[in-house]
Write a protein that holds these residues in place. Structure first.
Motif, PDB file in Angstrom:
ATOM      1  N   VAL A 115       0.817  -1.216   0.000  1.00 18.49           N
ATOM      2  CA  VAL A 115       0.000   0.000   0.000  1.00 18.49           C
ATOM      3  C   VAL A 115       0.851   1.265   0.000  1.00 18.49           C
ATOM      4  O   VAL A 115       0.349   2.353  -0.319  1.00 18.49           O
ATOM      5  CB  VAL A 115      -0.948   0.010   1.220  1.00 18.49           C
ATOM      6  CG1 VAL A 115      -0.240   0.483   2.480  1.00 18.49           C
ATOM      7  CG2 VAL A 115      -2.176   0.887   0.948  1.00 18.49           C
ATOM      8  N   MET A 116       2.118   1.157   0.320  1.00 13.89           N
ATOM      9  CA  MET A 116       2.961   2.346   0.446  1.00 13.89           C
ATOM     10  C   MET A 116       3.091   3.117  -0.866  1.00 13.89           C
ATOM     11  O   MET A 116       3.121   4.351  -0.881  1.00 13.89           O
ATOM     12  CB  MET A 116       4.343   1.965   0.968  1.00 13.89           C
ATOM     13  CG  MET A 116       4.366   1.633   2.449  1.00 13.89           C
ATOM     14  SD  MET A 116       4.057   3.073   3.488  1.00 13.89           S
ATOM     15  CE  MET A 116       5.642   3.893   3.361  1.00 13.89           C
ATOM     16  N   ALA A 117       3.166   2.394  -1.980  1.00 14.75           N
ATOM     17  CA  ALA A 117       3.303   3.065  -3.274  1.00 14.75           C
ATOM     18  C   ALA A 117       2.084   3.935  -3.562  1.00 14.75           C
ATOM     19  O   ALA A 117       2.205   5.063  -4.047  1.00 14.75           O
ATOM     20  CB  ALA A 117       3.505   2.042  -4.387  1.00 14.75           C
ATOM     21  N   SER A 375       9.951   0.224   0.467  1.00 16.89           N
ATOM     22  CA  SER A 375       8.792   0.917  -0.098  1.00 16.89           C
ATOM     23  C   SER A 375       9.195   1.781  -1.282  1.00 16.89           C
ATOM     24  O   SER A 375       8.516   1.798  -2.319  1.00 16.89           O
ATOM     25  CB  SER A 375       8.120   1.782   0.979  1.00 16.89           C
ATOM     26  OG  SER A 375       7.646   0.991   2.041  1.00 16.89           O
ATOM     27  N   ILE A 376      10.294   2.514  -1.144  1.00 16.92           N
ATOM     28  CA  ILE A 376      10.782   3.348  -2.248  1.00 16.92           C
ATOM     29  C   ILE A 376      11.221   2.476  -3.420  1.00 16.92           C
ATOM     30  O   ILE A 376      10.931   2.787  -4.588  1.00 16.92           O
ATOM     31  CB  ILE A 376      11.943   4.239  -1.767  1.00 16.92           C
ATOM     32  CG1 ILE A 376      11.423   5.285  -0.774  1.00 16.92           C
ATOM     33  CG2 ILE A 376      12.629   4.926  -2.950  1.00 16.92           C
ATOM     34  CD1 ILE A 376      12.522   6.090  -0.105  1.00 16.92           C
ATOM     35  N   ALA A 377      11.900   1.370  -3.110  1.00 16.06           N
ATOM     36  CA  ALA A 377      12.401   0.484  -4.167  1.00 16.06           C
ATOM     37  C   ALA A 377      11.261  -0.101  -4.997  1.00 16.06           C
ATOM     38  O   ALA A 377      11.424  -0.340  -6.201  1.00 16.06           O
ATOM     39  CB  ALA A 377      13.231  -0.638  -3.545  1.00 16.06           C
ATOM     40  N   LEU A 378      10.114  -0.326  -4.392  1.00 21.37           N
ATOM     41  CA  LEU A 378       8.958  -0.824  -5.132  1.00 21.37           C
ATOM     42  C   LEU A 378       8.169   0.303  -5.787  1.00 21.37           C
ATOM     43  O   LEU A 378       7.604   0.131  -6.870  1.00 21.37           O
ATOM     44  CB  LEU A 378       8.036  -1.615  -4.198  1.00 21.37           C
ATOM     45  CG  LEU A 378       8.536  -2.983  -3.740  1.00 21.37           C
ATOM     46  CD1 LEU A 378       7.548  -3.611  -2.765  1.00 21.37           C
ATOM     47  CD2 LEU A 378       8.767  -3.914  -4.922  1.00 21.37           C
ATOM     48  N   TYR A 379       8.116   1.451  -5.135  1.00 25.00           N
ATOM     49  CA  TYR A 379       7.341   2.576  -5.650  1.00 25.00           C
ATOM     50  C   TYR A 379       7.886   3.083  -6.978  1.00 25.00           C
ATOM     51  O   TYR A 379       7.120   3.392  -7.900  1.00 25.00           O
ATOM     52  CB  TYR A 379       7.333   3.705  -4.610  1.00 25.00           C
ATOM     53  CG  TYR A 379       6.714   4.999  -5.078  1.00 25.00           C
ATOM     54  CD1 TYR A 379       5.533   5.017  -5.812  1.00 25.00           C
ATOM     55  CD2 TYR A 379       7.311   6.222  -4.778  1.00 25.00           C
ATOM     56  CE1 TYR A 379       4.968   6.207  -6.239  1.00 25.00           C
ATOM     57  CE2 TYR A 379       6.747   7.416  -5.198  1.00 25.00           C
ATOM     58  CZ  TYR A 379       5.575   7.404  -5.928  1.00 25.00           C
ATOM     59  OH  TYR A 379       5.024   8.580  -6.344  1.00 25.00           O
ATOM     60  N   VAL A 380       9.201   3.148  -7.110  1.00 20.61           N
ATOM     61  CA  VAL A 380       9.807   3.705  -8.323  1.00 20.61           C
ATOM     62  C   VAL A 380       9.397   2.916  -9.568  1.00 20.61           C
ATOM     63  O   VAL A 380       8.873   3.498 -10.528  1.00 20.61           O
ATOM     64  CB  VAL A 380      11.335   3.788  -8.182  1.00 20.61           C
ATOM     65  CG1 VAL A 380      11.972   4.194  -9.513  1.00 20.61           C
ATOM     66  CG2 VAL A 380      11.716   4.793  -7.098  1.00 20.61           C
ATOM     67  N   ALA A 392      -2.362   0.679  -8.713  1.00 19.73           N
ATOM     68  CA  ALA A 392      -3.776   0.389  -8.470  1.00 19.73           C
ATOM     69  C   ALA A 392      -3.989  -1.100  -8.243  1.00 19.73           C
ATOM     70  O   ALA A 392      -4.776  -1.506  -7.377  1.00 19.73           O
ATOM     71  CB  ALA A 392      -4.611   0.872  -9.657  1.00 19.73           C
ATOM     72  N   ASP A 393      -3.291  -1.938  -8.995  1.00 19.27           N
ATOM     73  CA  ASP A 393      -3.402  -3.381  -8.799  1.00 19.27           C
ATOM     74  C   ASP A 393      -2.817  -3.809  -7.457  1.00 19.27           C
ATOM     75  O   ASP A 393      -3.304  -4.754  -6.826  1.00 19.27           O
ATOM     76  CB  ASP A 393      -2.693  -4.122  -9.937  1.00 19.27           C
ATOM     77  CG  ASP A 393      -3.546  -4.202 -11.186  1.00 19.27           C
ATOM     78  OD1 ASP A 393      -4.750  -3.913 -11.098  1.00 19.27           O
ATOM     79  OD2 ASP A 393      -3.016  -4.553 -12.257  1.00 19.27           O
ATOM     80  N   ALA A 394      -1.761  -3.120  -7.019  1.00 20.43           N
ATOM     81  CA  ALA A 394      -1.172  -3.435  -5.716  1.00 20.43           C
ATOM     82  C   ALA A 394      -2.180  -3.174  -4.601  1.00 20.43           C
ATOM     83  O   ALA A 394      -2.301  -3.961  -3.655  1.00 20.43           O
ATOM     84  CB  ALA A 394       0.097  -2.615  -5.495  1.00 20.43           C
ATOM     85  N   VAL A 395      -2.917  -2.071  -4.715  1.00 21.04           N
ATOM     86  CA  VAL A 395      -3.940  -1.759  -3.718  1.00 21.04           C
ATOM     87  C   VAL A 395      -5.053  -2.814  -3.748  1.00 21.04           C
ATOM     88  O   VAL A 395      -5.534  -3.267  -2.706  1.00 21.04           O
ATOM     89  CB  VAL A 395      -4.527  -0.354  -3.966  1.00 21.04           C
ATOM     90  CG1 VAL A 395      -5.717  -0.102  -3.051  1.00 21.04           C
ATOM     91  CG2 VAL A 395      -3.465   0.706  -3.737  1.00 21.04           C
ATOM     92  N   THR A 396      -5.446  -3.228  -4.942  1.00 20.24           N
ATOM     93  CA  THR A 396      -6.475  -4.256  -5.067  1.00 20.24           C
ATOM     94  C   THR A 396      -6.035  -5.559  -4.415  1.00 20.24           C
ATOM     95  O   THR A 396      -6.819  -6.232  -3.727  1.00 20.24           O
ATOM     96  CB  THR A 396      -6.799  -4.512  -6.550  1.00 20.24           C
ATOM     97  OG1 THR A 396      -7.224  -3.293  -7.162  1.00 20.24           O
ATOM     98  CG2 THR A 396      -7.893  -5.558  -6.698  1.00 20.24           C
ATOM     99  N   SER A 397      -4.767  -5.918  -4.612  1.00 19.52           N
ATOM    100  CA  SER A 397      -4.260  -7.192  -4.090  1.00 19.52           C
ATOM    101  C   SER A 397      -4.190  -7.219  -2.574  1.00 19.52           C
ATOM    102  O   SER A 397      -4.172  -8.293  -1.960  1.00 19.52           O
ATOM    103  CB  SER A 397      -2.874  -7.473  -4.675  1.00 19.52           C
ATOM    104  OG  SER A 397      -1.903  -6.566  -4.160  1.00 19.52           O
ATOM    105  N   ILE A 398      -4.164  -6.048  -1.958  1.00 23.18           N
ATOM    106  CA  ILE A 398      -4.044  -5.974  -0.506  1.00 23.18           C
ATOM    107  C   ILE A 398      -5.228  -6.641   0.180  1.00 23.18           C
ATOM    108  O   ILE A 398      -5.099  -7.212   1.275  1.00 23.18           O
ATOM    109  CB  ILE A 398      -3.921  -4.506  -0.052  1.00 23.18           C
ATOM    110  CG1 ILE A 398      -2.594  -3.926  -0.506  1.00 23.18           C
ATOM    111  CG2 ILE A 398      -4.031  -4.374   1.462  1.00 23.18           C
ATOM    112  CD1 ILE A 398      -2.522  -2.422  -0.386  1.00 23.18           C
TER     113      ILE A 398
END
Length: 520
Positions: A115-117, A375-380, A392-398
């Motif tokens: 969710v951090m991204a 979190s930064i390493a995934l967000y970039v 958006a898909d990351a949020v859905t998967s949560i």
């Protein structure tokens, strides 16, 4: 040497060293409510719920509250017996063994990191919207948004690093802005509808909106329920900081239950007022207008508050509210993750460096910093892949991971207290029946969301992947994120089992192991 009931030798791990007694009930409730980011969650989710169930969104919000309340009761009961900041990890290990406990800990970590991204992206966009740079603010894949998002994560990580009291005081300020503005928005919208000063699509509130009997079919109901579970997610942070709370056996559990109730009241008021003012039309400010789906509140701000100096000021303040909501959630996402990994390291389920505590601030150092860095390493890359749609898909998967570890905690409560469930009616309900219902609903919702994430045809994912080999399945991007997160967890599990097997041999944590608490 101490021994457990299973006659396994127990290694004596060092105390965690967190700052005990730093938080009271009010601070714990603030952290629990702020962790859910009510404004951010509503802004990003409400339109999708309305698309599924229309004017019955308030009833779905109430129904989603039920399993959350039941699971929070399970958290409260387990915390009474074992106020450990590892929460699900520690409790499930004691009840079911190291494999299940480790999986529960990983579920918390995976959900929080994924969710951090999204939180960083929202924060980055709203900073530019706040200063009127709409061209940048409306482009989620902008390099400037990415830069501000990275700075945002760094800033929130630093606040968490500096101490739990600094974090709690910062939360109080952010949550005050958020709650006041949500109340002002709701009251203004209802007054305008009631006095006739409203757009053409407005509708007077009706008691039928609270009825669960006309939701448009099981698929619409369950889909809306899963989305509503996401907007309640986060109250368990109040329990994750239990070792830094006064009366740690009682206060964190009370804070968790109070948080869920406050969230229900907040969501019911806001959803009813927004539905009434905006309606469910497909044009203009209607909640079924796809152009408004990603951010309902900022779109409605100008319409509800109107033009002129005061209206513009309140609209800007509304943007600030969503920004502060994202800030609060970013911070309170770091807090539980850092404490979960701290506890896992204290019991030798993760490398011992994760158990390091700052000598002055008494906060997890490595755990907090690693959370920010990962979190930064995934967000970039997420910011650039498919124009940011991976976020958006990351949020859905949560949703899957939320259902997994909340449900696991509820089942843990039942098993942990199984021998005494019939000792009183209170124990049977609070430690047995209610957590059981909460866990079953959570797992049913999780299984449904997993299927929707897999099936591209549901439209649940913003990206997709077609396997380049037989059987050439077309898989939803949200499912792939769940799968890859699970694989990462399995690899970490295998690494720790090979390099540090003590925890997996039940030598550091069993039902009989004393709780590792902060030094006094």
């Amino acid at each position: 040497m101490a021994t457990t009931a299973s006659t396994q030798p127990v290694e004596q791990a060092a105390e965690k060293g967190l700052k005990s007694g730093a938080l009271g009930l009010v601070s714990s409730v603030v952290i629990g409510v702020a962790s859910t980011a009510p404004a951010y969650s509503l802004a990003a989710t409400l339109a999708f719920v309305v698309a599924l169930v229309g004017f019955h969104a308030p009833s779905v919000a109430i129904l989603a509250f039920v399993p959350m309340l039941f699971c929070s009761i399970g958290y409260s009961e387990l915390n009474k017996a074992d106020p450990d900041c590892g929460t699900t990890f520690t409790w499930a290990t004691r009840a079911f063994g190291p494999k299940t406990g480790w999986a529960g800990g990983w579920g918390i970590v995976a959900a929080d990191i994924l969710v951090m991204a999204s939180l960083a992206q929202v924060a980055g966009q709203y900073v530019f919207l706040l200063v009127g740079a709409d061209g940048i603010g409306t482009n989620p894949a902008s390099g400037w948004v990415l830069l501000v998002g990275i700075i945002w994560i760094i800033a929130m990580t630093y606040i968490c690093y500096r101490g739990i009291e600094v974090s709690a005081n910062f939360q109080k300020a952010l949550l005050s802005v958020e709650v006041v503005m949500l109340l002002v928005l709701s009251v203004t919208a209802l007054v305008r509808v009631g006095t006739g000063h409203h757009p053409a699509g407005s509708v007077h509130p009706s008691l039928s909106w609270l009825s669960p009997f006309h939701l448009g079919g099981i698929q619409a109901f369950v889909g809306g329920l899963v989305l509503m579970l996401f907007i309640y997610w986060g109250w368990d942070t109040a329990v994750s900081v239990n070792e830094e709370t006064k009366d740690k056996n009682k206060t964190p559990g009370q804070a968790a239950i109070i948080s869920t109730v406050l969230l229900l009241v907040t969501y019911a008021i806001v959803i009813i007022s927004v539905l009434s003012f905006a309606g469910i039309g497909t044009t203009g400010i209607g909640l079924n207008n796809s152009a408004n789906s990603s951010d309902v509140l900022s779109v409605l701000g100008g319409a509800i508050f109107g033009g002129g100096g005061l209206g513009t000021f309140l609209s800007r303040l509304l943007i600030l509210m969503v920004l502060s909501s994202a800030a609060a959630s970013t911070q309170t996402t770091i807090l539980p993750t850092a404490r979960t990994t701290l506890s896992m390291a204290a019991y030798k389920a993760l490398p011992k460096s994760f158990a390091k505590i700052h000598p002055r601030y008494l906060t997890p150092t490595v755990s907090t910093i690693v959370m920010g860095v990962v979190s930064i390493a995934l967000y970039v890359p997420m910011n650039y892949i498919s124009g940011g749609n991976v976020i958006a898909d990351a949020v859905t998967s949560i949703g899957f991971y939320i259902a997994f570890y909340y449900g696991l905690t509820a089942f843990t409560c039942i098993w942990y207290y199984r021998k005494g469930l019939t000792s009183s009616a209170r124990d049977l309900w609070m430690r047995g029946i209610l957590p059981l219902l909460g866990g079953l609903i959570m797992y049913a919702a999780g299984a449904y969301s997993l299927w929707e994430d897999w099936d591209v045809g549901t439209g649940n994912s913003y990206t997709s992947l077609k396997l380049p080999f037989y059987p050439n399945w077309h898989i939803g991007g949200a499912f792939m994120i769940i799968f890859l997160s699970g694989v990462a967890g399995l690899l970490a599990f295998a690494y720790m089992r090979l390099t540090a097997p003590a925890y997996f041999r039940k030598e550091t944590l069993t039902r009989a192991t004393p709780t590792l608490v902060p030094d006094k």
